[in-house]
Design a protein around this motif. Structure first.
Motif, PDB file in Angstrom:
ATOM      1  N   GLU A 176     -12.510 104.826  77.034  1.00  0.00           N
ATOM      2  CA  GLU A 176     -13.400 105.739  76.308  1.00  0.00           C
ATOM      3  C   GLU A 176     -13.987 105.034  75.084  1.00  0.00           C
ATOM      4  O   GLU A 176     -15.182 105.126  74.807  1.00  0.00           O
ATOM      5  CB  GLU A 176     -12.622 106.996  75.900  1.00  0.00           C
ATOM      6  CG  GLU A 176     -13.415 108.039  75.144  1.00  0.00           C
ATOM      7  CD  GLU A 176     -14.255 108.940  76.036  1.00  0.00           C
ATOM      8  OE1 GLU A 176     -14.169 108.823  77.274  1.00  0.00           O
ATOM      9  OE2 GLU A 176     -15.017 109.754  75.490  1.00  0.00           O
ATOM     10  N   THR A 203      -4.788 104.617  73.128  1.00  0.00           N
ATOM     11  CA  THR A 203      -5.129 105.792  72.335  1.00  0.00           C
ATOM     12  C   THR A 203      -5.429 105.395  70.898  1.00  0.00           C
ATOM     13  O   THR A 203      -6.399 105.866  70.291  1.00  0.00           O
ATOM     14  CB  THR A 203      -3.969 106.805  72.372  1.00  0.00           C
ATOM     15  OG1 THR A 203      -3.605 107.001  73.733  1.00  0.00           O
ATOM     16  CG2 THR A 203      -4.372 108.109  71.769  1.00  0.00           C
ATOM     17  N   ALA A 204      -4.597 104.511  70.341  1.00  0.00           N
ATOM     18  CA  ALA A 204      -4.830 104.054  68.972  1.00  0.00           C
ATOM     19  C   ALA A 204      -6.191 103.378  68.875  1.00  0.00           C
ATOM     20  O   ALA A 204      -6.961 103.624  67.947  1.00  0.00           O
ATOM     21  CB  ALA A 204      -3.731 103.100  68.540  1.00  0.00           C
ATOM     22  N   LEU A 205      -6.499 102.535  69.853  1.00  0.00           N
ATOM     23  CA  LEU A 205      -7.786 101.831  69.826  1.00  0.00           C
ATOM     24  C   LEU A 205      -8.960 102.795  69.929  1.00  0.00           C
ATOM     25  O   LEU A 205      -9.981 102.607  69.274  1.00  0.00           O
ATOM     26  CB  LEU A 205      -7.852 100.812  70.970  1.00  0.00           C
ATOM     27  CG  LEU A 205      -7.325  99.411  70.651  1.00  0.00           C
ATOM     28  CD1 LEU A 205      -7.484  98.499  71.849  1.00  0.00           C
ATOM     29  CD2 LEU A 205      -8.056  98.822  69.461  1.00  0.00           C
ATOM     30  N   ILE A 233      -9.177 105.850  68.808  1.00  0.00           N
ATOM     31  CA  ILE A 233      -9.390 106.462  67.493  1.00  0.00           C
ATOM     32  C   ILE A 233     -10.048 105.450  66.561  1.00  0.00           C
ATOM     33  O   ILE A 233     -11.007 105.753  65.846  1.00  0.00           O
ATOM     34  CB  ILE A 233      -8.050 106.921  66.890  1.00  0.00           C
ATOM     35  CG1 ILE A 233      -7.393 107.947  67.791  1.00  0.00           C
ATOM     36  CG2 ILE A 233      -8.253 107.477  65.486  1.00  0.00           C
ATOM     37  CD1 ILE A 233      -6.015 108.352  67.356  1.00  0.00           C
ATOM     38  N   PHE A 234      -9.525 104.240  66.599  1.00  0.00           N
ATOM     39  CA  PHE A 234     -10.020 103.181  65.734  1.00  0.00           C
ATOM     40  C   PHE A 234     -11.508 102.923  65.986  1.00  0.00           C
ATOM     41  O   PHE A 234     -12.309 102.820  65.058  1.00  0.00           O
ATOM     42  CB  PHE A 234      -9.190 101.921  65.991  1.00  0.00           C
ATOM     43  CG  PHE A 234      -9.667 100.717  65.259  1.00  0.00           C
ATOM     44  CD1 PHE A 234      -9.593 100.661  63.881  1.00  0.00           C
ATOM     45  CD2 PHE A 234     -10.198  99.635  65.939  1.00  0.00           C
ATOM     46  CE1 PHE A 234     -10.025  99.547  63.193  1.00  0.00           C
ATOM     47  CE2 PHE A 234     -10.634  98.519  65.262  1.00  0.00           C
ATOM     48  CZ  PHE A 234     -10.554  98.475  63.886  1.00  0.00           C
ATOM     49  N   GLY A 287     -13.847 105.521  64.659  1.00  0.00           N
ATOM     50  CA  GLY A 287     -14.035 105.361  63.220  1.00  0.00           C
ATOM     51  C   GLY A 287     -14.955 104.205  62.900  1.00  0.00           C
ATOM     52  O   GLY A 287     -15.882 104.320  62.096  1.00  0.00           O
ATOM     53  N   ILE A 288     -14.722 103.079  63.558  1.00  0.00           N
ATOM     54  CA  ILE A 288     -15.456 101.869  63.190  1.00  0.00           C
ATOM     55  C   ILE A 288     -16.927 101.988  63.575  1.00  0.00           C
ATOM     56  O   ILE A 288     -17.811 101.538  62.849  1.00  0.00           O
ATOM     57  CB  ILE A 288     -14.779 100.627  63.815  1.00  0.00           C
ATOM     58  CG1 ILE A 288     -15.021  99.419  62.913  1.00  0.00           C
ATOM     59  CG2 ILE A 288     -15.284 100.288  65.201  1.00  0.00           C
ATOM     60  CD1 ILE A 288     -13.839  98.571  62.722  1.00  0.00           C
ATOM     61  N   ALA A 341     -18.659 104.854  63.818  1.00  0.00           N
ATOM     62  CA  ALA A 341     -19.290 105.787  62.880  1.00  0.00           C
ATOM     63  C   ALA A 341     -19.556 105.100  61.547  1.00  0.00           C
ATOM     64  O   ALA A 341     -20.609 105.267  60.937  1.00  0.00           O
ATOM     65  CB  ALA A 341     -18.393 107.014  62.682  1.00  0.00           C
ATOM     66  N   PHE A 342     -18.587 104.296  61.117  1.00  0.00           N
ATOM     67  CA  PHE A 342     -18.703 103.607  59.833  1.00  0.00           C
ATOM     68  C   PHE A 342     -19.878 102.631  59.832  1.00  0.00           C
ATOM     69  O   PHE A 342     -20.746 102.678  58.971  1.00  0.00           O
ATOM     70  CB  PHE A 342     -17.389 102.872  59.546  1.00  0.00           C
ATOM     71  CG  PHE A 342     -17.391 102.105  58.251  1.00  0.00           C
ATOM     72  CD1 PHE A 342     -17.156 102.752  57.048  1.00  0.00           C
ATOM     73  CD2 PHE A 342     -17.609 100.734  58.237  1.00  0.00           C
ATOM     74  CE1 PHE A 342     -17.140 102.057  55.866  1.00  0.00           C
ATOM     75  CE2 PHE A 342     -17.600 100.031  57.046  1.00  0.00           C
ATOM     76  CZ  PHE A 342     -17.371 100.688  55.854  1.00  0.00           C
ATOM     77  N   PHE A 343     -19.920 101.763  60.831  1.00  0.00           N
ATOM     78  CA  PHE A 343     -20.966 100.745  60.830  1.00  0.00           C
ATOM     79  C   PHE A 343     -22.350 101.327  61.128  1.00  0.00           C
ATOM     80  O   PHE A 343     -23.358 100.808  60.666  1.00  0.00           O
ATOM     81  CB  PHE A 343     -20.622  99.601  61.787  1.00  0.00           C
ATOM     82  CG  PHE A 343     -19.699  98.610  61.155  1.00  0.00           C
ATOM     83  CD1 PHE A 343     -20.164  97.702  60.221  1.00  0.00           C
ATOM     84  CD2 PHE A 343     -18.351  98.610  61.452  1.00  0.00           C
ATOM     85  CE1 PHE A 343     -19.317  96.812  59.597  1.00  0.00           C
ATOM     86  CE2 PHE A 343     -17.490  97.724  60.834  1.00  0.00           C
ATOM     87  CZ  PHE A 343     -17.972  96.815  59.906  1.00  0.00           C
ATOM     88  N   ARG A 402     -23.339 104.069  59.952  1.00  0.00           N
ATOM     89  CA  ARG A 402     -23.720 104.518  58.621  1.00  0.00           C
ATOM     90  C   ARG A 402     -24.101 103.332  57.730  1.00  0.00           C
ATOM     91  O   ARG A 402     -25.082 103.391  56.983  1.00  0.00           O
ATOM     92  CB  ARG A 402     -22.535 105.305  58.072  1.00  0.00           C
ATOM     93  CG  ARG A 402     -22.640 105.830  56.713  1.00  0.00           C
ATOM     94  CD  ARG A 402     -23.573 107.008  56.600  1.00  0.00           C
ATOM     95  NE  ARG A 402     -23.812 107.179  55.184  1.00  0.00           N
ATOM     96  CZ  ARG A 402     -23.012 107.844  54.381  1.00  0.00           C
ATOM     97  NH1 ARG A 402     -21.989 108.486  54.862  1.00  0.00           N
ATOM     98  NH2 ARG A 402     -23.256 107.891  53.098  1.00  0.00           N
ATOM     99  N   VAL A 403     -23.297 102.258  57.823  1.00  0.00           N
ATOM    100  CA  VAL A 403     -23.570 101.082  56.997  1.00  0.00           C
ATOM    101  C   VAL A 403     -24.951 100.515  57.327  1.00  0.00           C
ATOM    102  O   VAL A 403     -25.730 100.163  56.450  1.00  0.00           O
ATOM    103  CB  VAL A 403     -22.483  99.995  57.219  1.00  0.00           C
ATOM    104  CG1 VAL A 403     -22.919  98.677  56.592  1.00  0.00           C
ATOM    105  CG2 VAL A 403     -21.163 100.443  56.631  1.00  0.00           C
ATOM    106  N   GLY A 410     -18.459 111.548  75.188  1.00  0.00           N
ATOM    107  CA  GLY A 410     -17.874 112.866  75.477  1.00  0.00           C
ATOM    108  C   GLY A 410     -16.967 112.918  76.691  1.00  0.00           C
ATOM    109  O   GLY A 410     -17.091 113.803  77.521  1.00  0.00           O
ATOM    110  N   SER A 444     -16.103 108.415  57.436  1.00  0.00           N
ATOM    111  CA  SER A 444     -15.560 107.825  58.664  1.00  0.00           C
ATOM    112  C   SER A 444     -14.637 106.652  58.365  1.00  0.00           C
ATOM    113  O   SER A 444     -13.937 106.180  59.249  1.00  0.00           O
ATOM    114  CB  SER A 444     -16.690 107.378  59.593  1.00  0.00           C
ATOM    115  OG  SER A 444     -17.616 106.587  58.891  1.00  0.00           O
ATOM    116  N   ILE A 474     -11.129 104.661  60.385  1.00  0.00           N
ATOM    117  CA  ILE A 474     -10.805 103.237  60.421  1.00  0.00           C
ATOM    118  C   ILE A 474      -9.422 102.990  59.818  1.00  0.00           C
ATOM    119  O   ILE A 474      -8.607 102.264  60.389  1.00  0.00           O
ATOM    120  CB  ILE A 474     -11.873 102.434  59.654  1.00  0.00           C
ATOM    121  CG1 ILE A 474     -13.217 102.606  60.353  1.00  0.00           C
ATOM    122  CG2 ILE A 474     -11.493 100.973  59.568  1.00  0.00           C
ATOM    123  CD1 ILE A 474     -14.345 101.892  59.671  1.00  0.00           C
ATOM    124  N   GLY A 510      -6.888 104.122  62.234  1.00  0.00           N
ATOM    125  CA  GLY A 510      -6.837 103.199  63.365  1.00  0.00           C
ATOM    126  C   GLY A 510      -6.103 101.918  63.002  1.00  0.00           C
ATOM    127  O   GLY A 510      -5.221 101.478  63.744  1.00  0.00           O
TER     128      GLY A 510
END
Lengths: 303, 354
Positions: free
Chosen positions: A36, A90-92, A94-95, A98-99, A101-103, A105-106, A221, B316, B320, B323
């Motif tokens: 995913e 699963t951890a990846l 989520i990670f 986040g990453i 969405a962050f980048f 935005r960056v 999704g 967000s 990170i 994660g």
């Protein structure tokens, strides 16, 4: 009707690429739970590549590269360090959410209007696309669609008709035997997962580059999970993956048709949930599974 | 303290620290100074009682969803669908609250709503255990897919049956204020749901480690074949584990609806399920450790949203941080195993030399 079938082929494309990647990896005993996340980062990478350079090739390349990076991390933790595959994946996931969405935005800040790119145009195959009815259906598709079907057939050929395929399958069934022959189980698994990462990234880029022409956070999704499911339901066989991907492609194109035609006798949400309900039903009803014996099990050499 | 326990505590702290450190490096991309960002984050968190109490408000549902994952994990099952069971719990909770309204005495109805909500979540989750036991269906896949079905169901109900009287937005009417879970610290949002969560976590620990059925669950998780020889019916264990797991995740819906939101809106708390999994990983699926993991994630969430509002750091960054922490925890499992191995070898050597 023809529209729905043509669209079904389109919608089955990323699922087929993703499922084929999953089949190759799982045959060697590695479940790609990060699928995913790989889809998501592929969708984002594809969008960024096309948006910033205007070149589709760059988009696909960036998607593949990011998919490869995720596969590298996933492979390193699960295959080399032998950590739990489901937990790591699963951890990846989520990670990555986040990453990305962050980048996003960056790089792009908070634009008032969603950023768009021109979706990749269809590539009609000369002559063949002129055949009445079938031509428009089968040979007037996106280039990724042709690639997906060729890929599945190639994967079938390699897995079941070549020596390399035998090694891959043996790694999933009996790693000790492979080890005894002098082939490194870890290397085979790493190689296979890297290939799967590249394919998964490209599959994800379909949604942003070919289908929507934009990137949103919820763009995948759960489609990565459906590709994962198709691998199971297709009995770890690329031909099964083709059938599975087509079934889900039809389900998804019916859902899209129903939504655009203003619903009907059933609420919209039923059609949105259709592919997921279908997965549950098929998962329950499928009896004879040919699970690779060492699927999800780390190989630890005994000294 | 035994060395295993010490390693666990040291490595957990180290993982959290490293996770925050690497996330700090990412802030450099935004031209922000990580030290001042973390300094501000911390000072915001302890600035006033309201914000500080919010950490525990955010931690409450996370304790439940983390317990939900941990509970099945102990039986070597995978409930990836806590998000869906949470939605079902929230739906049941709001529907029951609207139905009861101010008619019944508050405390009595709250207990009733909690039970009904846990039941609904339990049935939704128990379905996964049932098909696993009856048809040997893959629990991982079915629970994952059930999230999207629950989401569609929630969106449908919010659009039709449960929609507010004005019919403007896909959200419900607010529930009667007699049905709010009482706050425990005046002037904050901290409600008694947090205490329920802690009690439930302790109960889970007791259930898993001190009761026969908990023992059976763990045995099935360790080795289903051996469990079968010992006369443990793994099918029943699957169903029980998923029932309880779903009920736990459902309760998160109760505390969120009756404790915080007091209504149900579309698209709320979309990451609660996956964060629960992260916390369970962080705590190595230990119910008591989960309380602390959830408080950490709660603090990150509160701090992150304040950062997002007041400085240029997108919220967000929290995903990170979470994660990275999880990935470092996974790596620490590997390091811990190596350390243990080395200790064992050293022990053997001194034994031989003597």
């Amino acid at each position: 009707m023809i529209n729905i079938i043509a669209r079904a082929l389109l919608m089955s494309t990323p699922l087929l690429i993703g499922a084929t990647a999953e089949v190759i990896a799982e045959r060697a005993g590695v479940m790609i739970i990060a699928v995913e996340g790989i889809f998501l980062i592929g969708a984002w990478g594809g969008f960024v590549g096309v948006y910033t350079t205007g070149s589709y090739l760059t988009g696909f390349f960036l998607a593949a590269l990011l998919g490869l990076c995720v596969a590298l991390i996933y492979g390193w933790i699960t295959i080399i360090l032998k950590q739990h595959q489901i937990v790591t994946g699963t951890a990846l996931n989520i990670f990555i959410a986040g990453i990305v969405a962050f980048f996003h935005r960056v790089i792009f800040g908070v634009p008032l209007l969603p950023l768009t790119i021109e979706p990749l145009e269809k590539l009609p195959i000369p002559l063949l696309s002129k055949i009445p009815v079938i031509g428009g259906l089968l040979f007037d598709q996106s280039i990724l669609t042709y690639v997906a079907f060729l890929l599945a057939l190639t994967a079938y050929f390699i897995l079941f008709k070549t020596a390399a395929g035998l090694v891959i399958r043996s790694v999933g069934e009996n790693p000790v035997a492979v080890d005894v022959v002098g082939i490194s189980v870890e290397k085979v698994r790493m190689l296979v997962i890297l290939i799967a990462g590249v394919l998964g990234g490209i599959a994800g880029s379909f949604y942003s580059v070919v289908y929507l022409g934009m990137y949103t956070e919820g763009i995948i999704g759960g489609r990565g999970w459906i590709a994962f499911a198709i691998c199971f339901l297709g009995n770890w066989n690329p031909i099964g993956a083709i059938i599975g991907a087509l079934i889900f492609g039809v389900a998804e194109s019916i859902a899209i048709y129903m939504q655009s035609s203003g619903g009907g006798f059933l609420p919209n949400e039923v059609f949105i949930a259709l592919p997921y309900i279908l997965t549950i039903i098929l998962t329950i009803s499928r009896k004879q599974f040919n699970v690779p014996a060492k699927l999800g099990v780390s190989y630890i050499k005994e000294n | 303290m035994n060395p295993k326990m010490r390693d666990l505590i040291v490595s957990s702290f180290l993982s959290v620290f490293l996770g925050l450190f690497v996330s700090g490096l990412l802030m450099l991309f935004l031209g922000a100074n990580p030290f001042s960002v973390y300094g501000r984050l911390f000072s915001f968190l302890v600035r006033d009682g309201y914000t500080f109490a919010d950490i525990f408000v955010k931690a409450t549902p996370l304790i439940f969803t983390a317990l939900a994952f941990a509970f099945t994990f102990k039986a070597n099952l995978y409930n990836i669908g806590a998000q869906g069971q949470f939605y079902i719990g929230a739906l049941t909770s709001v529907a029951a609250s609207l139905l009861i309204g101010p008619r019944l005495p508050g405390i009595f109805s709250l207990v009733l709503i909690l039970i009904v909500t846990a039941l609904a979540g339990g049935i939704w989750g128990g379905f996964v255990g049932f098909v696993k036991a009856r048809f040997n269906a893959n629990d991982f896949l079915v629970s994952m897919m059930s999230v999207y079905v629950a989401l569609a169901l929630m969106n449908y109900l919010l659009r039709t049956v449960l929609i507010e009287t004005k019919h403007e937005y896909p959200q419900t009417n607010p529930i009667a204020d007699t049905l709010f879970i009482p706050t425990i610290i005046p002037g904050t949002r901290l409600h008694a749901g947090f205490i329920i969560a802690i009690l439930v976590a302790i109960f889970c620990w007791w259930f898993l480690y001190k009761t026969t059925i908990g023992f059976r669950i763990r045995v099935v998780g360790l080795n289903p074949v051996a469990a079968g020889y010992a006369g443990i019916e793994s099918g029943r264990i699957y169903i029980i584990a998923f029932l309880i797991s779903g009920a736990l995740a459902g309760m998160a819906g109760f505390t969120e609806v009756n404790g915080v939101q007091h209504m149900l809106v579309q698209d709320f708390n979309t990451t609660i399920g996956s964060e629960g999994i992260g916390i369970a990983i962080l705590a190595n699926a230990h119910p008591i450790g989960i309380i602390f993991g959830a408080i950490l994630f709660g603090a990150l969430k509160v701090g992150g949203s304040i950062l997002g509002q007041t400085s240029g750091i997108p919220s967000s960054i929290i995903g990170i941080m979470e994660g990275f922490v999880m990935i470092f925890v996974l790596l620490s499992f590997w390091v811990r195993k190596k350390l243990e191995l080395r200790r064992d070898i050293a022990k053997l050597k001194t034994g031989v030399n003597r």
